[in-house]
Design an enzyme around this catalytic site. Sequence first.
Site, mmCIF file in Angstrom:
data_model
loop_
_atom_site.group_PDB
_atom_site.id
_atom_site.type_symbol
_atom_site.label_atom_id
_atom_site.label_comp_id
_atom_site.label_asym_id
_atom_site.label_seq_id
_atom_site.Cartn_x
_atom_site.Cartn_y
_atom_site.Cartn_z
ATOM 1 N N GLY A 49 0.753 -1.235 0.010
ATOM 2 C CA GLY A 49 0.061 -0.078 -0.169
ATOM 3 C C GLY A 49 0.801 1.220 0.124
ATOM 4 O O GLY A 49 2.139 1.084 -0.043
ATOM 5 N N GLU A 65 -0.536 0.881 -6.326
ATOM 6 C CA GLU A 65 0.309 0.391 -5.326
ATOM 7 C C GLU A 65 0.622 -1.130 -5.198
ATOM 8 O O GLU A 65 1.645 -1.628 -4.995
ATOM 9 C CB GLU A 65 -0.270 0.753 -3.775
ATOM 10 N N GLU A 69 4.351 -2.446 -5.716
ATOM 11 C CA GLU A 69 4.957 -3.255 -4.604
ATOM 12 C C GLU A 69 5.295 -4.804 -4.831
ATOM 13 O O GLU A 69 5.763 -5.405 -4.154
ATOM 14 C CB GLU A 69 4.421 -2.759 -3.085
ATOM 15 N N PRO A 87 -3.106 9.149 14.988
ATOM 16 C CA PRO A 87 -2.030 9.934 14.410
ATOM 17 C C PRO A 87 -0.709 9.261 14.819
ATOM 18 O O PRO A 87 0.316 9.555 14.006
ATOM 19 C CB PRO A 87 -2.115 11.194 15.768
ATOM 20 N N ASP A 88 -0.590 8.270 15.751
ATOM 21 C CA ASP A 88 0.634 7.415 15.816
ATOM 22 C C ASP A 88 0.822 6.225 15.084
ATOM 23 O O ASP A 88 1.815 5.310 15.235
ATOM 24 C CB ASP A 88 1.094 7.314 17.325
ATOM 25 N N GLU A 118 11.305 -7.861 -0.593
ATOM 26 C CA GLU A 118 10.883 -9.067 -0.720
ATOM 27 C C GLU A 118 9.435 -8.968 -0.655
ATOM 28 O O GLU A 118 8.578 -8.201 0.030
ATOM 29 C CB GLU A 118 11.271 -9.823 0.496
#
Length: 151
Positions: A49, A65, A69, A87-88, A118
């Site tokens: 993502g 994405e 990836e 927020p964290d 990988e």
Amino acid sequence: MRNLWRFVYTVIGIIFRHPVTGTSIIPILPDGRIALIRRRDNGRWALPGGMVDWGEDIPTSVSRELMEETGLELLQIRRLVGVYSAPDRDPRIHSICVVVEADVRGEMNIQDSLEVSEVQGFEVNSLPIGEMSHDHDRQLQDYMKGLTTLA
């Protein structure tokens, strides 16, 4: 001049004081395994993502994405797993992550080797829970419980 400064201040505030929108994908391979990536920046497993680009909608971002990836093609988005906005949740930036489950196909082949070292398919009972980057442990656990989460 004062109006110009107010405009610049507002734009800077929008860019630097508001969360960025991103996606995480729970890619389901045809054999039922879940494809994960190993991040190059921290060496941990993660869901594929990234950030939604300007002018993109969520499905387009998911498809892009996923291909960048993992090399996998999006067949269909099955369901919304959740929206994660703590927020964290991402140590780099305040981001809002829209997580989806998706049917995918193709060969696992990293396109973005600067971000990904990988890509591997995991059986549900062998997912590296407890060793995931960001809040992807929670995202996968919510998915496996069948939840749709707003957090």
